[in-house]
Design an enzyme around this catalytic site. Structure first.
Site, PDB file in Angstrom:
ATOM      1  N   CYS A 149      54.204  28.788  47.794  1.00 10.72           N
ATOM      2  CA  CYS A 149      53.784  29.115  46.416  1.00 10.72           C
ATOM      3  C   CYS A 149      54.946  29.126  45.428  1.00 10.72           C
ATOM      4  CB  CYS A 149      53.060  30.446  46.392  1.00 10.72           C
ATOM      5  SG  CYS A 149      51.707  30.523  47.568  1.00 10.72           S
ATOM      6  N   HIS A 169      53.070  33.944  39.563  1.00 15.45           N
ATOM      7  CA  HIS A 169      52.201  33.330  40.573  1.00 15.45           C
ATOM      8  C   HIS A 169      50.887  34.107  40.584  1.00 15.45           C
ATOM      9  CE1 HIS A 169      50.598  31.665  44.117  1.00 15.45           C
ATOM     10  NE2 HIS A 169      50.988  32.610  44.952  1.00 15.45           N
ATOM     11  N   ASN A 213      44.274  31.933  44.060  1.00 14.48           N
ATOM     12  CA  ASN A 213      45.656  31.577  44.365  1.00 14.48           C
ATOM     13  C   ASN A 213      45.711  30.091  44.734  1.00 14.48           C
ATOM     14  OD1 ASN A 213      48.136  31.144  45.574  1.00 14.48           O
ATOM     15  ND2 ASN A 213      48.129  33.048  46.740  1.00 14.48           N
TER      16      ASN A 213
HETATM   17  N1  COA Z   1      35.684  41.794  51.777  1.00 11.88           N
HETATM   18  C1  COA Z   1      35.405  43.047  52.169  1.00 11.88           C
HETATM   19  N2  COA Z   1      36.267  43.773  52.901  1.00 11.88           N
HETATM   20  C2  COA Z   1      37.439  43.219  53.221  1.00 11.88           C
HETATM   21  C3  COA Z   1      37.786  41.898  52.826  1.00 11.88           C
HETATM   22  C4  COA Z   1      36.830  41.191  52.086  1.00 11.88           C
HETATM   23  N3  COA Z   1      37.066  39.936  51.647  1.00 11.88           N
HETATM   24  N4  COA Z   1      39.006  41.615  53.302  1.00 11.88           N
HETATM   25  C5  COA Z   1      39.436  42.691  53.960  1.00 11.88           C
HETATM   26  N5  COA Z   1      38.500  43.653  53.927  1.00 11.88           N
HETATM   27  C6  COA Z   1      38.539  44.985  54.505  1.00 11.88           C
HETATM   28  C7  COA Z   1      39.570  45.092  55.604  1.00 11.88           C
HETATM   29  O1  COA Z   1      39.029  44.654  56.813  1.00 11.88           O
HETATM   30  C8  COA Z   1      39.867  46.576  55.604  1.00 11.88           C
HETATM   31  O2  COA Z   1      38.859  47.211  56.341  1.00 11.88           O
HETATM   32  P1  COA Z   1      39.217  48.420  57.335  1.00 11.88           P
HETATM   33  O3  COA Z   1      39.832  49.474  56.469  1.00 11.88           O
HETATM   34  O4  COA Z   1      37.895  48.781  57.895  1.00 11.88           O
HETATM   35  O5  COA Z   1      40.178  47.816  58.317  1.00 11.88           O
HETATM   36  C9  COA Z   1      39.680  46.985  54.136  1.00 11.88           C
HETATM   37  O6  COA Z   1      38.952  45.914  53.526  1.00 11.88           O
HETATM   38  C10 COA Z   1      40.960  47.222  53.384  1.00 11.88           C
HETATM   39  O7  COA Z   1      41.873  46.205  53.690  1.00 11.88           O
HETATM   40  P2  COA Z   1      43.325  46.235  53.089  1.00 11.88           P
HETATM   41  O8  COA Z   1      44.126  45.208  53.778  1.00 11.88           O
HETATM   42  O9  COA Z   1      43.845  47.620  53.072  1.00 11.88           O
HETATM   43  O10 COA Z   1      43.030  45.831  51.579  1.00 11.88           O
HETATM   44  P3  COA Z   1      44.082  45.672  50.449  1.00 11.88           P
HETATM   45  O11 COA Z   1      43.743  46.593  49.350  1.00 11.88           O
HETATM   46  O12 COA Z   1      45.488  45.683  50.954  1.00 11.88           O
HETATM   47  O13 COA Z   1      43.792  44.178  49.963  1.00 11.88           O
HETATM   48  C11 COA Z   1      44.586  41.948  50.133  1.00 11.88           C
HETATM   49  C12 COA Z   1      43.919  43.113  50.850  1.00 11.88           C
HETATM   50  C13 COA Z   1      44.660  40.751  51.088  1.00 11.88           C
HETATM   51  C14 COA Z   1      43.752  41.583  48.918  1.00 11.88           C
HETATM   52  C15 COA Z   1      46.015  42.376  49.682  1.00 11.88           C
HETATM   53  O14 COA Z   1      46.686  42.946  50.764  1.00 11.88           O
HETATM   54  C16 COA Z   1      46.806  41.256  49.135  1.00 11.88           C
HETATM   55  O15 COA Z   1      46.476  40.660  48.122  1.00 11.88           O
HETATM   56  N6  COA Z   1      47.982  40.923  49.758  1.00 11.88           N
HETATM   57  C17 COA Z   1      48.801  39.845  49.309  1.00 11.88           C
HETATM   58  C18 COA Z   1      48.236  38.546  49.788  1.00 11.88           C
HETATM   59  C19 COA Z   1      48.774  37.352  49.051  1.00 11.88           C
HETATM   60  O16 COA Z   1      49.057  37.414  47.875  1.00 11.88           O
HETATM   61  N7  COA Z   1      48.893  36.238  49.771  1.00 11.88           N
HETATM   62  C20 COA Z   1      49.309  35.003  49.247  1.00 11.88           C
HETATM   63  C21 COA Z   1      50.758  34.976  49.039  1.00 11.88           C
HETATM   64  S1  COA Z   1      51.290  33.484  48.318  1.00 11.88           S
END
Ligand code: COA
Length: 328
Positions: free
Chosen positions: A113, A253, A283
């Site tokens: 990215c 980004h 993204n």
């Molecule tokens: N829909 C519903 N629930 C979801 C889900 C979805 N699409 N994806 C994950 N969950 C659930 C998880 O399983 C977890 O459940 P659990 O508590 O029972 O295990 C819960 O939601 C919370 O997950 P968590 O990982 O704590 O959520 P978060 O607030 O950290 O958000 C992301 C997750 C992926 C959105 C966040 O971590 C993120 O954006 N990270 C950066 C990723 C990124 O930018 N990547 C590209 C880089 S170039």
């Protein structure tokens, strides 16, 4: 030193829209969850038979038209992508052929990215070194072809698209002022596609284990991003002797609204100065910063003389920032 800036700019996104409601039909998720955790409402997906090179060609044509140039004028194509049409050969060569840029050499730059920012830095240096006068920098991605459609944790984040810039010499006082590139190397599945490379070739077993798709530790990436984005921007500003208060628009980004919000706070840049369009595209990896800039231009928000900062992070882990005074 020559002043290197952007002579023409353009974007292209595929027509097919994939909404949060569409995702609700495929995995256990909800529009509410995706919107509140990421800010994303919809994204674009390529269709069968459409490759990253096709997106890059369209963005490249738009940038050349904007610059008033023909494909024959291009001396070098640098393509930022981590989703090339083929594992081997370089995707930029396909773009060179489809575009008819017969006088251009072409290579791909893989920094996930951060790729668009890294490519602009490389292009700037090559022009300043006197090697080329007109470089077409393209960022194009079809990440939708690389995500696991059963993995709600990762798949809902990504979309496809492309942006392109014609780099060349610009008048005194405009163009790229400073930049910063950083890498925090990891080899632990923080963000990668494990199988299909040379270490873990794509065997039937690995395909069945879904190891040919993007795997990600969202929490680790999140923690990295909220530090890396402000760090890179501050370092670039320091190198350019720039006060962050003077930045007119920040183009981060477009990964996650919460990451952008946290980064802007750490930088002391108010959200009114931050350009956000992730709600429409998700993204788009290397293409996201460029697509945001192209939209700001289309909306009349990015104007000649504006001081702008581009900042990104991605797999690798890579991160970087570039500050320029808009010259068009
Ligand atoms: N829909 C519903 N629930 C979801 C889900 C979805 N699409 N994806 C994950 N969950 C659930 C998880 O399983 C977890 O459940 P659990 O508590 O029972 O295990 C819960 O939601 C919370 O997950 P968590 O990982 O704590 O959520 P978060 O607030 O950290 O958000 C992301 C997750 C992926 C959105 C966040 O971590 C993120 O954006 N990270 C950066 C990723 C990124 O930018 N990547 C590209 C880089 S170039």
């Amino acid at each position: 030193m020559k002043n290197v800036g952007i002579l023409g700019f353009g974007k292209y996104v595929p027509e097919k829209i994939m909404t949060n409601a569409d995702w609700e039909k495929l995995v256990e998720t909800s529009d509410e969850w995706i919107t509140s955790r990421t800010g994303i409402k919809e994204r674009r997906f390529v269709v069968e038979g459409q490759g990253t090179s096709d997106l890059g060609v369209e963005a490249g044509k738009a940038a050349l038209k904007d610059a008033g140039m023909t494909p024959e004028d291009v001396e070098l194509i640098i393509l930022a992508t981590c989703s090339p049409d083929y594992r081997v050969q370089n995707c930029s060569s396909l773009i060179q052929k489809k575009l008819g840029a017969v006088n251009a050499a072409a290579f791909d730059l893989e920094a996930a990215c951060s790729g668009f920012i890294f490519s602009l830095v490389v292009g700037q240096a090559m022009i300043q070194a006197g090697m080329y006068k007109r470089i077409l920098v393209i960022a194009a991605e079809s990440i939708s072809k690389l995500i696991d459609m059963q993995d709600r944790n990762t798949a809902i984040l990504f979309g496809d698209g492309a942006a392109a810039a014609v780099l060349g010499e610009v008048e005194e006082g405009y163009g790229i002022i400073s930049s910063y590139m950083g890498t925090e190397g990891v080899d632990d599945g923080t963000l990668r596609i494990k199988a299909g490379g040379t270490l873990y070739p794509a065997t039937v077993e690995r395909v069945l284990n879904r190891e040919i798709y993007v795997e990600m530790n969202g929490t680790d990436v999140f923690k990295f991003a909220v530090k890396a984005l402000p760090h890179a921007t501050k370092e670039a500003a320091k190198k350019g002797n720039i006060d962050l208060k003077d930045i007119d628009i920040l183009f981060p980004h477009q990964a996650n609204l919460r990451i952008i919000d946290a980064a802007a706070k750490r930088l002391g840049i108010p959200m009114e100065k931050v350009f956000i369009n992730l709600q429409k595209y998700g993204n788009t990896s290397a293409a996201s910063v460029g697509i945001a800039m192209a939209e700001a231009l289309e909306e009349g928000k990015l104007k000649k003389g504006d001081l702008i900062a581009l900042t990104g992070f991605g797999a690798g882990l890579t991160y970087g920032s570039l500050i320029m005074r808009w010259s068009k």
